[in-house]
Design a protein around this motif. Structure first.
Motif, mmCIF file in Angstrom:
data_model
loop_
_atom_site.group_PDB
_atom_site.id
_atom_site.type_symbol
_atom_site.label_atom_id
_atom_site.label_comp_id
_atom_site.label_asym_id
_atom_site.label_seq_id
_atom_site.Cartn_x
_atom_site.Cartn_y
_atom_site.Cartn_z
ATOM 1 N N ARG A 354 -32.588 79.156 36.550
ATOM 2 C CA ARG A 354 -32.774 77.743 36.184
ATOM 3 C C ARG A 354 -31.415 77.096 35.706
ATOM 4 N N LYS A 355 -30.403 77.951 35.083
ATOM 5 C CA LYS A 355 -28.942 77.164 34.694
ATOM 6 C C LYS A 355 -28.458 76.824 36.031
ATOM 7 N N VAL A 356 -28.428 77.837 37.329
ATOM 8 C CA VAL A 356 -27.720 77.391 38.416
ATOM 9 C C VAL A 356 -28.298 76.174 39.055
ATOM 10 N N VAL A 357 -29.731 76.289 39.089
ATOM 11 C CA VAL A 357 -30.487 74.965 39.640
ATOM 12 C C VAL A 357 -30.159 73.760 38.894
ATOM 13 N N GLY A 358 -29.882 73.759 37.487
ATOM 14 C CA GLY A 358 -29.946 72.719 36.913
ATOM 15 C C GLY A 358 -28.290 72.174 37.037
ATOM 16 N N ARG A 359 -27.397 73.060 37.282
ATOM 17 C CA ARG A 359 -25.976 72.656 37.565
ATOM 18 C C ARG A 359 -25.979 72.176 39.007
ATOM 19 N N VAL A 360 -26.734 72.513 39.872
ATOM 20 C CA VAL A 360 -26.495 72.157 41.110
ATOM 21 C C VAL A 360 -27.199 70.595 41.216
ATOM 22 N N PHE A 361 -28.265 70.532 40.618
ATOM 23 C CA PHE A 361 -29.139 69.035 40.624
ATOM 24 C C PHE A 361 -28.657 68.070 39.553
ATOM 25 N N GLN A 362 -27.878 68.820 38.625
ATOM 26 C CA GLN A 362 -27.498 67.679 37.261
ATOM 27 C C GLN A 362 -28.857 67.448 36.722
ATOM 28 N N VAL A 363 -29.799 68.248 36.409
ATOM 29 C CA VAL A 363 -31.084 68.093 35.716
ATOM 30 C C VAL A 363 -31.264 69.020 34.666
#
Length: 400
Positions: A354-363
Motif C-alpha cells: 500500500r505504501k509503494v502504490v500510494g507513492r507511485v500514484f501520489q494518493v
C-alpha cells in the motif's frame, strides 16, 4: 502477559539451556582465556544473563575487568539441535573471524566456538569478546551527554558508514552462507545454503514452540532468491550484510562514535540492494508502516522528513567513501529492502505494498488500497496500469 506466562514462554524457547550454571560458564571462559594467554588471571564471575529472541547471552567478567561473552543459540537443545543448526553456527563464527581478519569493522573477536554438547556448559556456544558502548536505540533520542543530540546522530551515521563500506572487500558469485574449507579462515570459501529462523506460522497456537534453523538455496541470482519467497542483472555478484541492521545491534560511545556491531546470526552473502549498501534500519522505518508509530509516538519516532534527511546524510557518506559503481545502490536501498520484506513476510506485506502504490500514484492509504483491489480483481484500467508500471520502474530504477 503475566510473569508466569513470560517464564513459561522462556522455558518453551530455551528449555534446558536455562539451567546452564554460572560456574560452568566461568570454567569455560577461564579455560579459553588460559589457552589464549598461556596462563594468567582466570578468576571470574557471571555479571549478566540476557535473553534474546534466538540466543541466551552470558557475560563473564574476570578480576582484571576483562569481559567475555558466551552466546548460546535457542536451537542448541533437544531435537532442535539439527545438523542444519550446527552448520549455521559454524558459518556465523567463521564469517565473523573473516570480517575481523580482513577489515577494521568492529565486530566481536570469536575466541572459541563448539557445535557439540560435550563441553564445559553442555551446550553449543560462540565465545567472543565484549563490545563496550551503548546501543543506538538507547541513545538516538537521548538528549543527555557531552554533545548535542543531532551531532551524536550524525556522528553515528558517519562512523557507521565508514565501517559498513569496508564490506565491499567481499564479493561472491551466489547468495548464501559462507562455508570454509577445513573449517579455517584463510582457506577457500564456497557458498552454502541460506539460513533463517523458522518459528512456524504466526497466529498458530504452536507458533515459536518448535524453533528451528531452516535452510534454502543457495541462489545464483536475485530473481531466483525473491522467487523462492513469492531487480537484478545478469552476471551478478553478491555481498555480505548485517542480518539485523538495526539500532539494538549498533554500539556507540557517548559522542556517537561506533564501538562495535553485534548480532550476526545467519550472516550470508545477499543481493547488493539488501547487502552492506543498505540504510540502517532505524532510518527506514517509514517504509515499513506496520512497525512505524509516527506521529502517535513522537518521543521515540522520527518524522518522515527527519528520516529522509538522515538517509540523505548516510547516502552522502557512502558515496564519498565508496566512489565506485556500488554506491548507486545506497540511495534506494530502503525501497529495495521494503520490497524484499514484502516478498518474505506476509504479515507486513499488505502495508508495504500500500505504501509503494500510494507513492507511485501520489494518493492516500484508502485510495491506494482501492487501486490494489482493482489490480487484484483485474479491474485496473489501462491508464492506471501504465501509470503503475512506469511508476514502479522509476521507483526501483538504479542509474548504471
Amino acid at each position: 502477559m503475566s510473569s508466569f506466562d513470560e517464564q513459561r514462554e522462556l522455558e518453551g524457547r530455551f528449555g534446558t539451556l536455562l539451567s546452564i550454571s554460572d560456574q560452568s560458564l566461568v570454567t569455560l571462559a577461564s579455560n579459553v582465556r588460559r589457552r589464549l594467554s598461556g596462563g594468567g588471571l582466570t578468576n571470574g564471575q557471571v555479571v549478566s544473563r540476557l535473553n534474546g529472541s534466538y540466543n541466551l547471552v552470558h557475560i563473564v567478567e574476570f578480576d582484571d575487568s576483562v569481559r567475555y561473552v558466551v552466546r548460546v543459540p535457542a536451537t542448541g537443545w533437544g531435537s532442535r539441535f539439527t545438523a542444519i543448526a550446527k552448520r549455521s553456527l559454524v558459518s556465523q563464527a567463521l564469517t565473523l573471524r573473516l570480517i575481523r581478519k580482513e577489515t577494521a569493522v568492529p565486530v566481536p573477536d570469536v575466541y572459541a566456538f563448539d557445535i557439540s554438547c560435550t563441553n564445559e556448559i553442555g551446550a553449543p556456544y560462540i565465545l567472543m569478546s565484549f563490545i563496550n558502548g551503548h546501543t543506538v536505540c538507547s541513545k538516538w533520542f537521548d538528549r543527555t551527554g557531552p554533545t548535542a543530540l543531532e551531532d551524536r546522530r550524525l556522528r553515528t551515521l558517519d562512523t557507521l558508514a565508514q565501517a559498513m563500506s569496508q564490506l565491499q572487500k567481499f564479493q561472491f558469485d551466489k547468495i548464501g552462507s559462507l562455508e570454509f574449507d577445513n573449517g579455517t579462515v584463510g582457506n577457500s570459501i564456497t557458498i552454502g545454503p541460506c539460513y533463517r529462523w523458522d518459528e512456524g506460522i504466526l497466529g498458530d497456537e504452536d507458533y515459536g514452540k518448535d524453533l528451528r534453523v531452516q535452510e534454502f538455496g543457495p541462489f545464483e541470482s536475485s530473481k531466483s532468491y525473491l522467487r523462492h519467497w513469492s531487480v537484478s542483472t545478469n552476471q551478478e555478484s553478491f555481498v555480505l550484510s548485517l542480518p539485523d541492521f538495526d539500532s539494538q545491534n549498533i554500539m556507540i560511545d557517548e559522542r556517537g562514535n561506533l564501538t562495535g556491531i553485534i548480532d550476526w546470526d545467519n550472516v550470508q552473502a545477499v543481493p547488493r540492494f539488501i547487502g552492506y549498501l543498505s540504510f540502517p534500519g532505524w532510518i527506514t522505518r517509514d517504509w515499513d508502516p506496520i512497525v512505524y508509530y509516527y506521529p502517535a509516538n513522537k518521543e521515540r519516532e522520527n518524522s518522515p522528513e527527519e528520516l529522509k534527511r538522515y538517509r540523505l546524510k548516510y547516502n552522502s557518506n557512502m558515496q564519498e567513501i565508496l566512489q565506485r559503481k556500488d554506491a548507486r545502490f545506497v540511495n534506494k536501498s530502503h525501497v529495495f529492502e521494503a520490497v524484499a520484506i514484502a516478498a518474505t513476510d506476509d504479515v507486513r506485506r499488505l502495508e508495504i505494498v500500500r505504501k509503494v502504490v500510494g507513492r507511485v500514484f501520489q494518493v492516500d492509504d484508502d485510495d491506494a488500497l482501492e487501486l490494489m483491489r482493482d489490480a487484484g480483481c483485474g479491474k485496473l484500467n489501462f491508464t492506471d496500469k501504465m501509470k503503475l508500471r512506469t511508476g514502479l520502474q522509476a521507483l526501483l530504477s538504479v542509474p548504471s
